[in-house]
Design a protein around this motif. Structure first.
Motif, mmCIF file in Angstrom:
data_model
loop_
_atom_site.group_PDB
_atom_site.id
_atom_site.type_symbol
_atom_site.label_atom_id
_atom_site.label_comp_id
_atom_site.label_asym_id
_atom_site.label_seq_id
_atom_site.Cartn_x
_atom_site.Cartn_y
_atom_site.Cartn_z
ATOM 1 N N LYS A 1 76.835 29.536 19.292
ATOM 2 C CA LYS A 1 78.010 28.718 18.554
ATOM 3 C C LYS A 1 79.137 29.839 18.034
ATOM 4 N N ILE A 2 80.449 29.582 18.921
ATOM 5 C CA ILE A 2 81.574 30.574 17.994
ATOM 6 C C ILE A 2 81.754 30.073 16.657
ATOM 7 N N ASN A 3 82.159 31.001 15.934
ATOM 8 C CA ASN A 3 82.249 31.080 14.330
ATOM 9 C C ASN A 3 81.022 31.017 13.611
ATOM 10 N N PRO A 4 80.294 32.269 14.049
ATOM 11 C CA PRO A 4 78.839 32.303 13.565
ATOM 12 C C PRO A 4 79.105 32.467 11.759
ATOM 13 N N GLU A 5 77.974 32.346 11.096
ATOM 14 C CA GLU A 5 78.026 32.264 9.809
ATOM 15 C C GLU A 5 78.021 33.825 9.323
ATOM 16 N N PHE A 6 79.082 34.238 8.797
ATOM 17 C CA PHE A 6 79.040 35.820 8.193
ATOM 18 C C PHE A 6 78.651 35.725 6.598
ATOM 19 N N ASN A 7 77.812 36.499 6.406
ATOM 20 C CA ASN A 7 77.450 36.747 5.024
ATOM 21 C C ASN A 7 78.614 37.514 4.304
ATOM 22 N N SER A 8 78.360 38.021 3.006
ATOM 23 C CA SER A 8 79.387 38.561 2.166
ATOM 24 C C SER A 8 79.615 40.058 2.663
ATOM 25 N N PHE A 9 78.859 40.321 3.690
ATOM 26 C CA PHE A 9 78.834 42.047 3.992
ATOM 27 C C PHE A 9 78.568 42.805 3.012
ATOM 28 N N ASP A 10 77.712 42.588 2.019
ATOM 29 C CA ASP A 10 77.089 43.528 1.312
ATOM 30 C C ASP A 10 75.918 44.310 1.913
ATOM 31 N N ARG A 11 76.461 44.852 3.156
ATOM 32 C CA ARG A 11 75.588 45.596 3.972
ATOM 33 C C ARG A 11 76.630 46.298 4.931
ATOM 34 N N LYS A 12 76.178 47.174 5.603
ATOM 35 C CA LYS A 12 76.816 47.847 6.495
ATOM 36 C C LYS A 12 77.421 47.187 7.843
ATOM 37 N N ILE A 13 78.593 47.258 8.150
ATOM 38 C CA ILE A 13 78.916 46.582 9.131
ATOM 39 C C ILE A 13 78.452 46.988 10.568
ATOM 40 N N LYS A 14 78.159 46.277 11.375
ATOM 41 C CA LYS A 14 77.287 46.661 12.583
ATOM 42 C C LYS A 14 78.205 46.549 13.761
ATOM 43 N N PHE A 15 78.416 47.832 14.521
ATOM 44 C CA PHE A 15 79.083 47.811 15.741
ATOM 45 C C PHE A 15 77.972 48.231 16.826
ATOM 46 N N GLU B 1 95.110 59.339 20.924
ATOM 47 C CA GLU B 1 95.679 59.729 19.562
ATOM 48 C C GLU B 1 94.432 59.940 18.542
ATOM 49 N N SER B 2 94.652 60.707 18.146
ATOM 50 C CA SER B 2 93.421 61.320 17.004
ATOM 51 C C SER B 2 93.557 60.276 16.122
ATOM 52 N N ASP B 3 92.262 59.737 15.595
ATOM 53 C CA ASP B 3 91.997 58.968 14.514
ATOM 54 C C ASP B 3 92.204 57.493 14.559
ATOM 55 N N SER B 4 92.849 57.192 15.992
ATOM 56 C CA SER B 4 93.286 55.862 16.311
ATOM 57 C C SER B 4 92.044 54.801 15.991
ATOM 58 N N LEU B 5 90.984 55.185 16.659
ATOM 59 C CA LEU B 5 89.778 54.378 16.522
ATOM 60 C C LEU B 5 89.253 54.126 15.173
ATOM 61 N N LYS B 6 88.906 55.583 14.526
ATOM 62 C CA LYS B 6 88.527 55.515 13.368
ATOM 63 C C LYS B 6 89.286 54.906 12.108
ATOM 64 N N ASN B 7 90.700 54.739 12.297
ATOM 65 C CA ASN B 7 91.636 54.068 11.246
ATOM 66 C C ASN B 7 91.400 52.431 11.557
ATOM 67 N N ILE B 8 91.077 52.078 12.788
ATOM 68 C CA ILE B 8 90.698 50.610 12.928
ATOM 69 C C ILE B 8 89.538 50.280 12.262
ATOM 70 N N ILE B 9 88.426 51.063 12.450
ATOM 71 C CA ILE B 9 87.081 50.992 11.771
ATOM 72 C C ILE B 9 87.118 50.980 10.389
ATOM 73 N N LYS B 10 88.045 51.794 9.848
ATOM 74 C CA LYS B 10 88.111 51.956 8.218
ATOM 75 C C LYS B 10 88.772 50.738 7.655
ATOM 76 N N GLY B 11 89.903 50.065 8.461
ATOM 77 C CA GLY B 11 90.562 48.758 8.084
ATOM 78 C C GLY B 11 89.601 47.799 8.196
ATOM 79 N N ILE B 12 88.566 47.512 8.886
ATOM 80 C CA ILE B 12 87.594 46.604 9.133
ATOM 81 C C ILE B 12 86.726 46.643 7.915
ATOM 82 N N ILE B 13 86.275 48.029 7.477
ATOM 83 C CA ILE B 13 85.218 48.062 6.406
ATOM 84 C C ILE B 13 86.111 47.699 5.140
#
Length: 401
Positions: A213-227, A345-357
């Protein structure tokens, strides 16, 4: 309507996305009342049925069957020469055409057949559509990627090996061209292939009905985000970049699924050089891992024509981060279904990941957007688009003849 579909490989000889896509297309066409018949290459000649679809497995008629790494340059050159015009396979393909009497021929990857399906389609005055799924008509390695860089045009060796293929692409053998991305269509046309041939972009399809099912239940992310990275573990896939960047971010977990083909990465794994938040899983069924992660990474450095793993991630309601190369940007709506970055571009991926965190609610928002977006890749819709092309080409050919 009966359509004769050529692809280099077919189940159970699946090594990539092309085989999966062609099989799903054939089975979806059958469900819609079209009669698909598959022709593929194999080590043993036989006929069989796969999920109700008739399949001709043609025995390899070249010097060897896809094990070029073990051959010397002379053998490889002879193999490529024969893969332009292979007289030895002509009799079998002619027999199949006469036996099946198709209304249209649909070629996909045709390495192993040489250009014989195109030649015989024209000889028999049968309409032909061709789907571009890789760069094999233009590049002997099929990737247009060499020495760590994307090729803007074929090198001298590839031009020599594929001159005849280019010639036929411009000589009215193909009535309609389909590309799994607009990028791959433009790439060929910009390099003087398929000049004057009408074209249509039709994405690869996915079977969505049996997905989570799309729209899975996310918890409050009181854990590490998994990539998750899933695919071949080699430099062209950009794996080194994500290993380097995520090694510096301790607040995430990175799972890497696939066979390790890079010797340096193999050594680093053996020597335990990667931090504990990076885990190598080896080969694993997507159904077993994708539901358990939050974000799919698609860091390809080569001009990947399509990214099947992107659609697979969407089907589980997962956000995707991908590069701005090849057909990948055509599958990601920035900020709505995922994020696109420039690997140069240096840090381009890293900045997106940090934005999600810093704002994990982005993942919930994106998952909500996927409900409507994913439907454009539904296998039934993709089959309908091909049927529309088939009918248009058949009608146009009938008027012309």
């Amino acid at each position: 309507m009966k359509v004769l579909i050529f692809n280099t490989l077919y189940y159970p000889n699946s090594i990539g996305g092309a085989e999966k896509s062609v099989q799903l297309l054939a089975e979806s066409l059958k469900e819609k009342g079209i009669n698909p018949v598959i022709v593929c290459t194999d080590k043993v000649e036989r006929e069989d049925y796969v999920n109700g679809v008739k399949v001709y497995y043609i025995k390899n008629k070249n010097l060897y069957w896809f094990d070029q790494e073990q051959k010397n340059n002379i053998q490889k050159s002879l193999w490529h020469a024969l893969d332009n015009y292979n007289y030895f396979i002509k009799k079998k393909i002619t027999w199949i055409i006469n036996q099946e009497k198709p209304q249209i021929i649909h070629t996909n990857n045709i390495t192993g057949f040489s250009m014989m399906p195109w030649i015989l389609a024209k000889e028999n005055k049968l309409p032909l559509i061709h789907t571009l799924r890789d760069y094999s008509l233009m590049c002997s390695k099929t990737t247009m990627f060499k020495n760590g860089e994307n090729c803007d045009f074929p090198c001298k060796e590839c031009k020599l090996f594929n001159f005849y293929k280019q010639k036929l692409s411009n000589e009215n053998h193909v009535d309609h061209l389909v590309g799994i991305s607009q990028f791959i269509i433009n790439k060929f046309k910009d390099n003087d292939y398929f000049q004057g041939v009408p074209s249509t972009r039709i994405f690869n399809g996915m079977e969505l009905s049996n997905r989570s099912k799309i729209n899975p239940e996310f918890n409050s992310f009181d854990r590490k985000i998994k990539f998750l990275y899933m695919g071949r573990i080699e430099k062209a896939k950009g794996i080194n970049k994500i290993l380097e960047e995520i090694s510096e971010i301790k607040d995430v977990e990175l799972y890497i699924a696939g066979k390790v083909k890079d010797d340096e990465i193999k050594r680093n794994i053996q020597e335990g050089k990667y931090p504990t938040n990076i885990k190598f899983l080896g080969f694993i069924n997507p159904k077993e891992i994708i539901p358990k992660i939050d974000v799919m990474l698609v860091p390809s450095l080569w001009h990947e024509p399509f990214g099947r793993v992107i659609i697979e991630a969407y089907s589980y309601g997962k956000t995707v981060i991908g590069t701005n190369l090849g057909g990948i940007p055509e599958l990601i709506v920035q900020g709505q279904t995922g994020f696109i970055y420039n690997p140069k571009e240096s840090d381009s991926l890293k900045n997106i990941i940090k934005g999600i965190i810093s704002n994990p609610d982005l993942l919930k928002s994106i998952s909500n957007n996927l409900n409507g977006f994913i439907t454009k890749f539904d296998s039934e819709l993709i089959a309908s688009k091909y049927i529309e092309v088939y009918k248009g080409v058949i009608d146009k050919k009938a008027i012309k003849n």
